[in-house]
Design a protein around this motif. Structure first.
Motif: not given
Lengths: 289, 309
Positions: A61-80
């Motif tokens: 179920w990991d494919v659909i239900v993530p075990t670890r959730v974070s906004l890091d991707n968005y933060v690093s994208l917007l900070a780039g």
């Protein structure tokens, strides 16, 4: 779009109810098949990059239900650096495309639908057919011309201007405006410009809104033209920046998917708000009698 | 009907009409000017430049001036097995993807307009891929089709062997068909749903009274009555897929082993990667001529549907 007509007899019987259930199951499965990839992009954008591809085997179920959730991707994208510039570039190019596209398509359609002149049918055919030939086909020689005029790597060189579909949509809409209204304006002493801007344009808000949205969507996703015109990092619009992001080695899938989500979101919002109306607009002129 | 012929005036109708026509032609020219300028700059100029360039020969790099060569570039292209292969692949791709997309779009459209529970929800879920720009969908599918990606994970979980997908000469083109269809099927379904809803309800009632089953009804009523929308959508889909570029450029670069090299990408690669501008121009001219043929067909179909004033 009109309401979906229920098909079949009015009185419920056992067989139709069974087939309704079966149809619902098939429709649901098909719809989920189409929806799951989109859901996977969305969920992946909240995962650490290592989880996106590595958490898959064995499948769970990991494919659909993530075990670890974070906004890091968005933060690093917007900070780039690249993302903000690309977003701004895209917004500017889209705004110019929409404004120029409305002027060019609406005036041409008005001329073709209202004025009588010799060769009108011929001009109609030439204009519509030329713009119907997909832009991609002549994009390469066009980009060479634009580059020879020093428009490469500038935002000036990027907007799309005319589309056969926009002209056709306006054309159909203008044909529906009663003659008497324009005639009355003319008898009041209004010239064609005043008639167009004070009478026709305000009456045609739905057509203008439709063309504006469709032009925006086309320009927002435009990729081939920036590929041909832009080499500078500072002039990249979003789709080109996204492809550069994706080509990074090793790929930062988390950031790529987050980029994808932000890129898709405006289109999705526009679509969900105007869904019914959008369907109708896509059909206008093309298929409705 | 013209504006002038409606005007109430003592001036003899014929003269008045004639003057009105000239005045109208003048205003039409002014209103048409922006579109005609756009047409000249964006369509006519590049077409002339491509045709002109395709008749010259030059060495890549452009140090030696190009010389007039007549149809030599075209002869060279049509003598080249690789180019003929590219044309054949482009045709094959279109012969598969367009009927496939339209057929599936029609099947799903028929399903979606039937009496089903939560119909609005299913339709909205179907439409969501339409909103994903092709660049976004290519990149996401590129990730999904990675050797260790979710598609292979699903195949493994079902007991199959992991597949190479985009890195296999025999599977890459099929993967591109899948990626383009994820968006395409839902998109063309929009048009077909509208066409289906224009079919009067009583025709189906009559078929029911005749005890026609669903499959017979589909083939003897739905398809014939949907002929024009179907034809229009098929041509429009072909026009779009003939110049499909993004997935090839982003995901496969025409490979592996040229298995995804199609005309549009080939023209791009010949011009920019190989630097043969004149040969690339000849390819653009060939592509544009093919497109023009499809567009003329599409225009005729549109014309039939066009409202008259």
């Amino acid at each position: 779009m009109t309401a979906i007509h229920p098909r079949g007899p009015r009185r419920p019987r056992v067989a139709p109810r069974l087939s309704t259930a079966a149809n619902t199951v098939v429709a649901g499965v098909v719809a989920l098949l189409f929806f799951l990839p989109a859901l996977w992009i969305f969920i992946g954008s909240f995962r650490p990059t290592v989880d996106i591809l590595d958490s898959l085997s064995p499948l769970s179920w990991d494919v659909i239900v993530p075990t670890r959730v974070s906004l890091d991707n968005y933060v690093s994208l917007l900070a780039g650096e690249g993302f903000g510039t690309a977003l701004l570039n895209s917004l500017i190019v889209c705004a110019v495309s929409v404004a120029a596209g409305l002027v060019v398509s609406a005036t041409a359609a008005y001329a073709l639908s209202v004025f009588q002149f010799r060769g009108r049918e011929f001009v109609f055919a030439v204009v519509v057919i030329s713009f119907m030939v997909p832009f991609e086909a002549i994009a390469i020689p066009l980009s060479q011309l634009f580059n020879s005029w020093s428009l490469g790597n500038t935002l000036v060189g990027l907007p799309f201007i005319a589309s056969a579909f926009s002209i056709f949509l306006f054309y159909t809409f203008f044909l529906g405006i009663p003659h008497e209204i324009e005639e009355a304006a003319r008898l009041d002493g209004a010239g064609p410009f005043r008639t167009f801007f004070t009478i026709v344009v305000p009456m045609s808000k739905p057509a203008f809104a439709t063309v504006a949205i469709l032009t925006f969507l086309a320009q927002w996703g435009s990729y081939l033209w920036p590929v041909l015109m832009v080499t500078d990092t500072s002039a990249r619009p979003l789709p080109l920046e996204l492809s550069v992001f994706q080509a990074a080695q090793p790929p930062e899938w988390g950031s790529v998917l987050a980029f994808g989500v932000i890129f898709i979101l405006p289109v999705l919002i526009v679509f969900l708000i105007f869904q019914r109306w959008f369907v109708q607009a896509s059909m206008a002129g093309a298929l409705k009698q | 009907m013209s504006l002038a012929s409606k005007a109430t005036t003592v001036v003899p109708v014929s003269r008045r009409h004639h003057r009105g026509l000239r005045r109208q032609a003048f205003w039409a020219a002014i209103f048409l000017a922006p579109a005609l300028i756009a047409l000249l700059v964006l369509r006519v100029a590049p077409t002339i430049s491509a045709v002109g360039s395709s008749l010259y020969e030059a060495f890549p790099g452009g140090l030696i001036p190009a010389t007039f060569a007549g149809f030599a570039n075209y002869e060279q292209l049509f003598a080249d097995q690789n180019f003929l292969g590219t044309i054949g692949r482009t045709l094959l791709f279109n012969v598969i993807i367009n009927p496939l997309q339209i057929f599936l779009a029609l099947l799903i459209a028929v399903l979606m307009i039937r009496r089903i529970k939560l119909g609005g929800l299913w339709r909205t879920l179907m439409f969501i891929p339409i909103t994903v720009p092709l660049v976004g969908s290519c990149i996401a599918w590129g990730a999904a089709l990675e050797p260790r990606g979710p598609i292979n994970a699903i195949i493994s979980a079902l007991g199959g062997d992991p597949q190479p997908f985009l890195t296999s000469p025999s599977q890459a083109l099929a993967c591109i068909i899948l990626i383009a269809s994820w968006i395409g099927i839902g998109y063309w379904m929009l048009f077909l749903i509208a066409g289906l809803q224009a079919i009067p309800e009583d025709i189906y009632e009559a078929a029911k009274l005749d005890r026609a089953g669903p499959i017979r009804t589909f083939f003897t009523i739905t398809i014939p009555l949907l002929r024009r929308p179907l034809l229009f959508v098929l041509v429009a889909d072909t026009v779009a897929n003939f110049v499909l570029f993004i997935p090839v450029q982003l995901l496969t670069g025409g490979g592996p082993e040229s298995s995804t090299t199609m005309l549009m990408f080939d023209a791009y690669r010949t011009t920019f990667t190989y630097g043969s501008r004149n040969l690339g121009a000849a390819e653009v001219v060939i592509l544009t001529l093919i497109m023009l043929g499809f567009v003329l067909l599409q225009f005729r179909l549109l014309r039939e549907e066009r409202p008259s004033r």
